[in-house]
Scaffold this motif. Structure first.
Motif, mmCIF file in Angstrom:
data_model
loop_
_atom_site.group_PDB
_atom_site.id
_atom_site.type_symbol
_atom_site.label_atom_id
_atom_site.label_comp_id
_atom_site.label_asym_id
_atom_site.label_seq_id
_atom_site.Cartn_x
_atom_site.Cartn_y
_atom_site.Cartn_z
ATOM 1 N N ASN A 94 0.777 -0.965 0.426
ATOM 2 C CA ASN A 94 0.316 -0.173 0.484
ATOM 3 C C ASN A 94 0.873 1.433 0.103
ATOM 4 O O ASN A 94 1.218 1.448 0.802
ATOM 5 C CB ASN A 94 -0.926 -0.054 1.537
ATOM 6 C CG ASN A 94 -2.075 0.967 1.366
ATOM 7 O OD1 ASN A 94 -2.229 2.006 0.298
ATOM 8 N ND2 ASN A 94 -2.729 0.895 2.324
ATOM 9 N N LEU A 95 1.088 1.858 -1.429
ATOM 10 C CA LEU A 95 2.155 3.339 -1.214
ATOM 11 C C LEU A 95 1.318 4.409 -0.033
ATOM 12 O O LEU A 95 0.008 4.380 -0.855
ATOM 13 C CB LEU A 95 2.258 3.394 -2.714
ATOM 14 C CG LEU A 95 2.820 2.008 -3.522
ATOM 15 C CD1 LEU A 95 3.111 3.381 -4.625
ATOM 16 C CD2 LEU A 95 3.412 1.663 -2.674
ATOM 17 N N PRO A 96 2.045 4.706 0.280
ATOM 18 C CA PRO A 96 1.511 6.041 0.813
ATOM 19 C C PRO A 96 0.920 7.138 0.333
ATOM 20 O O PRO A 96 1.841 7.641 -1.086
ATOM 21 C CB PRO A 96 3.000 6.921 1.752
ATOM 22 C CG PRO A 96 4.047 5.500 1.831
ATOM 23 C CD PRO A 96 3.217 4.636 0.556
ATOM 24 N N LYS A 97 -0.469 7.767 0.651
ATOM 25 C CA LYS A 97 -0.944 9.015 -0.036
ATOM 26 C C LYS A 97 0.031 9.938 -0.780
ATOM 27 O O LYS A 97 -0.014 10.386 -1.720
ATOM 28 C CB LYS A 97 -2.280 8.931 -0.120
ATOM 29 C CG LYS A 97 -3.406 10.154 -0.961
ATOM 30 C CD LYS A 97 -4.530 10.209 -0.359
ATOM 31 C CE LYS A 97 -5.182 10.690 -1.143
ATOM 32 N NZ LYS A 97 -6.921 11.412 -0.425
ATOM 33 N N SER A 98 0.430 9.775 0.804
ATOM 34 C CA SER A 98 1.170 11.860 0.673
ATOM 35 C C SER A 98 2.420 11.380 -0.457
ATOM 36 O O SER A 98 3.345 12.629 -0.989
ATOM 37 C CB SER A 98 1.462 11.882 2.122
ATOM 38 O OG SER A 98 2.600 11.303 2.960
ATOM 39 N N LEU A 99 2.704 10.285 0.105
ATOM 40 C CA LEU A 99 4.270 10.731 -0.763
ATOM 41 C C LEU A 99 3.822 10.699 -2.387
ATOM 42 O O LEU A 99 4.523 11.332 -3.659
ATOM 43 C CB LEU A 99 5.320 8.788 -0.780
ATOM 44 C CG LEU A 99 6.054 8.662 0.154
ATOM 45 C CD1 LEU A 99 6.917 7.152 0.866
ATOM 46 C CD2 LEU A 99 6.499 9.677 0.534
ATOM 47 N N LEU A 100 3.229 9.686 -2.689
ATOM 48 C CA LEU A 100 2.274 9.668 -4.664
ATOM 49 C C LEU A 100 1.821 10.845 -4.881
ATOM 50 O O LEU A 100 2.230 11.684 -5.542
ATOM 51 C CB LEU A 100 1.039 8.876 -4.222
ATOM 52 C CG LEU A 100 1.346 7.664 -4.152
ATOM 53 C CD1 LEU A 100 -0.285 6.292 -4.185
ATOM 54 C CD2 LEU A 100 2.023 6.916 -5.300
ATOM 55 N N GLU A 101 0.862 11.504 -3.964
ATOM 56 C CA GLU A 101 0.829 13.354 -4.357
ATOM 57 C C GLU A 101 2.110 13.807 -4.585
ATOM 58 O O GLU A 101 2.322 14.639 -4.993
ATOM 59 C CB GLU A 101 -0.134 13.913 -2.897
ATOM 60 C CG GLU A 101 -1.601 13.156 -3.574
ATOM 61 C CD GLU A 101 -2.004 13.831 -2.158
ATOM 62 O OE1 GLU A 101 -2.033 14.321 -0.414
ATOM 63 O OE2 GLU A 101 -3.851 12.908 -1.751
#
Length: 157
Positions: A94-101
């Motif tokens: 599960n890739l962290p949303k904050s890093l993706l953004e």
């Protein structure tokens, strides 16, 4: 030392999970037990590290002079957002949303996982392909600039 090879086209599912490709997982024999670490890259991408590689990097960072402001700044930016990942039973992380953004990757984006030595760069497919739109006209010249003096001593001979 881990030597990862390959480029893999992937897609995030609706929950931001990434299926680790089986051919990549085979190159990471302890990934189910040890997990991975993900962090920002130097450009607009993320980087997946095998846990032992990340631990080695942190050990190197810990040896730097913490009294120097540039060192503290580098460490702060380099480690910002670093997150441990564990594979679920289906082989997904599960890739962290904050890093993706932070790198402009959206849930619906196609991704490219690009292996580089002991780490895996995670790019949006559009951004990765755009990198190669800027491919140098003369790749041989770039190779000479980067690698040409590799076997020379300090005196240039």
């Amino acid at each position: 030392m881990v030597q990862l090879l390959g480029e893999f086209d992937c897609k995030l599912d609706a929950k931001g999970r990434l299926m680790v490709p089986s051919n990549l997982k085979k190159q990471l024999p302890n990934v189910e037990a040890e997990g991975l670490v993900i962090n920002r890259g130097f450009e607009k991408h993320l980087v997946l590290y095998p846990k032992n590689v990340w631990e080695g990097m942190v050990e190197e960072l810990s040896k730097l002079n913490q009294y120097e402001p540039k060192t503290r700044e580098f460490i702060r930016y380099f480690t910002r957002g670093a997150t441990s990942l564990t594979l679920d039973a289906a082989g997904r992380v599960n890739l962290p949303k904050s890093l993706l953004e932070s790198v402009g990757i959206e849930i619906s984006d196609d991704l490219v996982l690009a292996c580089q030595f002991d780490k895996v760069e995670v790019w949006s497919k559009k951004a990765y392909e755009a990198l190669f739109d800027k491919e140098p006209e003369n790749f041989a010249f770039l190779a000479q600039e980067v690698m040409g003096n590799k076997n020379r001593g300090e005196d240039g001979k």
